[in-house]
Design a protein around this motif. Structure first.
Motif, PDB file in Angstrom:
ATOM      1  N   LEU A   5       0.966  -1.149  -0.022  1.00 43.28           N
ATOM      2  CA  LEU A   5       0.054   0.130   0.050  1.00 43.28           C
ATOM      3  C   LEU A   5       0.979   1.137   0.044  1.00 43.28           C
ATOM      4  CD1 LEU A   5      -3.160   0.751   0.189  1.00 43.28           C
ATOM      5  CD2 LEU A   5      -2.634   0.842   2.601  1.00 43.28           C
ATOM      6  N   ALA A   6       0.855   2.206  -1.094  1.00 40.32           N
ATOM      7  CA  ALA A   6       1.640   3.089  -1.204  1.00 40.32           C
ATOM      8  C   ALA A   6       1.190   4.186  -0.012  1.00 40.32           C
ATOM      9  CB  ALA A   6       1.479   3.901  -2.554  1.00 40.32           C
ATOM     10  N   ALA A   7       1.876   5.244  -0.054  1.00 38.89           N
ATOM     11  CA  ALA A   7       1.596   6.438   1.151  1.00 38.89           C
ATOM     12  C   ALA A   7      -0.381   6.807   0.727  1.00 38.89           C
ATOM     13  CB  ALA A   7       2.270   7.654   0.850  1.00 38.89           C
ATOM     14  N   THR A   8      -0.842   6.759   1.928  1.00 38.98           N
ATOM     15  CA  THR A   8      -2.201   7.037   1.686  1.00 38.98           C
ATOM     16  C   THR A   8      -2.638   7.870   3.046  1.00 38.98           C
ATOM     17  OG1 THR A   8      -2.531   4.658   1.089  1.00 38.98           O
ATOM     18  CG2 THR A   8      -4.458   5.888   1.703  1.00 38.98           C
ATOM     19  N   ASP A   9      -3.561   8.975   2.506  1.00 38.28           N
ATOM     20  CA  ASP A   9      -4.070   9.779   3.608  1.00 38.28           C
ATOM     21  C   ASP A   9      -5.762   9.685   3.354  1.00 38.28           C
ATOM     22  OD1 ASP A   9      -4.891  11.723   4.978  1.00 38.28           O
ATOM     23  OD2 ASP A   9      -3.735  13.423   4.228  1.00 38.28           O
ATOM     24  N   LEU A  10      -6.596   9.265   4.160  1.00 37.34           N
ATOM     25  CA  LEU A  10      -7.761   9.011   4.214  1.00 37.34           C
ATOM     26  C   LEU A  10      -8.380   9.795   5.649  1.00 37.34           C
ATOM     27  CD1 LEU A  10     -10.578   7.353   3.143  1.00 37.34           C
ATOM     28  CD2 LEU A  10      -9.628   5.374   4.655  1.00 37.34           C
ATOM     29  N   SER A  29      -8.013  -4.832   1.778  1.00 33.92           N
ATOM     30  CA  SER A  29      -7.964  -5.378   2.975  1.00 33.92           C
ATOM     31  C   SER A  29      -6.512  -4.883   3.535  1.00 33.92           C
ATOM     32  CB  SER A  29      -7.823  -6.962   2.773  1.00 33.92           C
ATOM     33  OG  SER A  29      -8.928  -7.498   2.258  1.00 33.92           O
ATOM     34  N   THR A  30      -5.701  -4.764   3.127  1.00 34.83           N
ATOM     35  CA  THR A  30      -4.420  -4.209   3.712  1.00 34.83           C
ATOM     36  C   THR A  30      -4.748  -2.839   4.554  1.00 34.83           C
ATOM     37  OG1 THR A  30      -3.024  -5.355   2.289  1.00 34.83           O
ATOM     38  CG2 THR A  30      -1.984  -3.620   3.432  1.00 34.83           C
ATOM     39  N   LEU A  31      -5.341  -2.080   3.717  1.00 37.37           N
ATOM     40  CA  LEU A  31      -5.632  -0.722   4.134  1.00 37.37           C
ATOM     41  C   LEU A  31      -6.431  -0.803   5.469  1.00 37.37           C
ATOM     42  CD1 LEU A  31      -5.740   2.424   3.869  1.00 37.37           C
ATOM     43  CD2 LEU A  31      -7.826   2.161   2.334  1.00 37.37           C
ATOM     44  N   LEU A  32      -7.659  -1.514   5.319  1.00 36.73           N
ATOM     45  CA  LEU A  32      -8.413  -1.790   6.503  1.00 36.73           C
ATOM     46  C   LEU A  32      -7.765  -2.368   7.845  1.00 36.73           C
ATOM     47  CD1 LEU A  32     -11.930  -2.482   4.894  1.00 36.73           C
ATOM     48  CD2 LEU A  32     -11.134  -0.342   6.054  1.00 36.73           C
ATOM     49  N   ARG A  33      -6.871  -3.033   7.471  1.00 37.73           N
ATOM     50  CA  ARG A  33      -6.086  -3.895   8.512  1.00 37.73           C
ATOM     51  C   ARG A  33      -5.228  -2.839   8.994  1.00 37.73           C
ATOM     52  NH1 ARG A  33      -6.234  -8.845   9.312  1.00 37.73           N
ATOM     53  NH2 ARG A  33      -4.240  -9.339  10.026  1.00 37.73           N
ATOM     54  N   LEU A  34      -4.527  -1.988   8.468  1.00 37.45           N
ATOM     55  CA  LEU A  34      -3.645  -0.851   9.048  1.00 37.45           C
ATOM     56  C   LEU A  34      -4.696   0.265   9.708  1.00 37.45           C
ATOM     57  CD1 LEU A  34      -1.351  -0.127   5.823  1.00 37.45           C
ATOM     58  CD2 LEU A  34      -0.810  -0.900   8.054  1.00 37.45           C
ATOM     59  N   ILE A  35      -5.813   0.582   9.283  1.00 38.92           N
ATOM     60  CA  ILE A  35      -6.550   1.508  10.048  1.00 38.92           C
ATOM     61  C   ILE A  35      -6.683   1.059  11.337  1.00 38.92           C
ATOM     62  CG2 ILE A  35      -9.054   2.237  10.116  1.00 38.92           C
ATOM     63  CD1 ILE A  35      -8.994   2.551   7.239  1.00 38.92           C
ATOM     64  N   ASN A  36      -6.996  -0.317  11.627  1.00 43.91           N
ATOM     65  CA  ASN A  36      -7.241  -0.819  12.987  1.00 43.91           C
ATOM     66  C   ASN A  36      -6.106  -1.431  13.522  1.00 43.91           C
ATOM     67  OD1 ASN A  36      -7.333  -3.237  11.948  1.00 43.91           O
ATOM     68  ND2 ASN A  36      -9.585  -3.538  12.146  1.00 43.91           N
ATOM     69  N   LEU A  37      -4.994  -1.224  12.856  1.00 44.19           N
ATOM     70  CA  LEU A  37      -3.801  -1.580  13.458  1.00 44.19           C
ATOM     71  C   LEU A  37      -3.472  -3.128  13.668  1.00 44.19           C
ATOM     72  CD1 LEU A  37      -1.457   0.227  13.344  1.00 44.19           C
ATOM     73  CD2 LEU A  37      -1.360   0.155  15.774  1.00 44.19           C
ATOM     74  N   LEU A  38      -4.494  -4.039  12.774  1.00 42.85           N
ATOM     75  CA  LEU A  38      -4.129  -5.543  12.887  1.00 42.85           C
ATOM     76  C   LEU A  38      -2.812  -5.519  12.100  1.00 42.85           C
ATOM     77  CD1 LEU A  38      -7.726  -6.729  12.022  1.00 42.85           C
ATOM     78  CD2 LEU A  38      -6.653  -6.783  14.131  1.00 42.85           C
ATOM     79  N   GLU A  39      -2.311  -4.820  11.349  1.00 44.60           N
ATOM     80  CA  GLU A  39      -1.099  -4.849  10.652  1.00 44.60           C
ATOM     81  C   GLU A  39      -0.570  -3.497  10.964  1.00 44.60           C
ATOM     82  OE1 GLU A  39      -0.569  -5.994   6.575  1.00 44.60           O
ATOM     83  OE2 GLU A  39      -2.184  -7.450   6.679  1.00 44.60           O
ATOM     84  N   ARG A  40       0.726  -3.531  11.281  1.00 45.50           N
ATOM     85  CA  ARG A  40       1.595  -2.205  11.321  1.00 45.50           C
ATOM     86  C   ARG A  40       2.192  -1.632  10.123  1.00 45.50           C
ATOM     87  NH1 ARG A  40       1.966  -0.264  16.563  1.00 45.50           N
ATOM     88  NH2 ARG A  40       0.935  -1.514  17.917  1.00 45.50           N
ATOM     89  N   PRO A  41       2.185  -0.411   9.986  1.00 46.18           N
ATOM     90  CA  PRO A  41       2.915   0.084   8.765  1.00 46.18           C
ATOM     91  C   PRO A  41       4.301   0.020   8.905  1.00 46.18           C
ATOM     92  CG  PRO A  41       2.092   1.871  10.231  1.00 46.18           C
ATOM     93  CD  PRO A  41       1.364   0.681  10.766  1.00 46.18           C
ATOM     94  N   THR A  43       6.494   2.230   7.830  1.00 38.53           N
ATOM     95  CA  THR A  43       6.728   3.769   7.992  1.00 38.53           C
ATOM     96  C   THR A  43       5.348   4.513   8.316  1.00 38.53           C
ATOM     97  OG1 THR A  43       6.680   4.176   5.676  1.00 38.53           O
ATOM     98  CG2 THR A  43       8.892   3.655   6.391  1.00 38.53           C
ATOM     99  N   GLY A  44       5.532   5.756   8.812  1.00 46.27           N
ATOM    100  CA  GLY A  44       4.340   6.467   9.024  1.00 46.27           C
ATOM    101  C   GLY A  44       3.609   6.312  10.160  1.00 46.27           C
ATOM    102  N   GLN A  45       2.566   6.709  10.248  1.00 45.82           N
ATOM    103  CA  GLN A  45       1.707   6.546  11.618  1.00 45.82           C
ATOM    104  C   GLN A  45       0.185   6.194  10.987  1.00 45.82           C
ATOM    105  OE1 GLN A  45       2.414   9.754  13.895  1.00 45.82           O
ATOM    106  NE2 GLN A  45       1.330  11.232  12.392  1.00 45.82           N
ATOM    107  N   VAL A  46      -0.556   5.797  12.119  1.00 49.28           N
ATOM    108  CA  VAL A  46      -1.985   5.592  11.675  1.00 49.28           C
ATOM    109  C   VAL A  46      -2.774   6.601  12.848  1.00 49.28           C
ATOM    110  CG1 VAL A  46      -4.079   3.950  11.828  1.00 49.28           C
ATOM    111  CG2 VAL A  46      -2.021   3.303  10.788  1.00 49.28           C
TER     112      VAL A  46
END
Length: 155
Positions: A5-10, A29-41, A43-46
């Motif tokens: 997933l490339a740099a994303t701002d939602l 799915s990767t984006l949604l798993r990042l939103i709730n931190l089931l996966e950690r990025p 780089t960057g932050q959520v």
């Protein structure tokens, strides 16, 4: 290095309901798993509701996730419970009083147009007619806590 997933701002507002669509492998799915931190990025932050999730302790992250609802199309109802009981299940686990639980169940079923279909047990022909809406009413409650502030759905 593979980039899932490339740099994303939602940006979403509290109470927004949104869906993600796209071809297989697009990163939904990767984006949604990042939103709730089931996966950690890598780089960057959520950041959700002003909280930097990537900096929270495990208990604080669990509390924050209660405000983030996720609904997957692969979600399944419990076969031995009615549609209403499936919606109520996470509220029972959370210790909600029966009257509050009943009100929230009614709200979720109304949200997806199933107020008149609360009683069937899912495997019955009558319950089959509810389609995925019953799944989504139950998941609306289960997804991230009893009353999530943010909700997302992905195929």
């Amino acid at each position: 290095m593979f980039t899932a997933l490339a740099a994303t701002d939602l940006t979403l507002q509290a109470g927004d309901i949104f869906g993600l669509i796209g071809p297989s492998g697009a990163g939904k799915s990767t984006l949604l798993r990042l939103i709730n931190l089931l996966e950690r990025p890598d780089t960057g932050q959520v950041v959700v509701d002003g909280q930097i999730l990537t900096q929270l302790s495990a208990p604080a992250l669990r509390r924050a996730r209660q405000n983030i609802g996720m609904i997957s199309q692969q979600f399944n109802l419990l076969a031995n419970r009615s549609v209403a009981d499936n919606v109520a299940f996470p509220l029972e686990i959370a210790g909600w009083p029966a009257a509050e639980r009943a009100a929230r169940v009614a709200e979720c079923l109304a949200l997806v147009g199933l107020s008149d279909r609360a009683s069937p047990i899912p495997p019955t022909a009558a319950a089959a007619a509810i389609g995925s809406a019953g799944h989504h009413a139950a998941a609306a409650v289960r997804a991230g806590g009893p009353v999530p502030r943010y909700r997302a759905r992905w195929p």
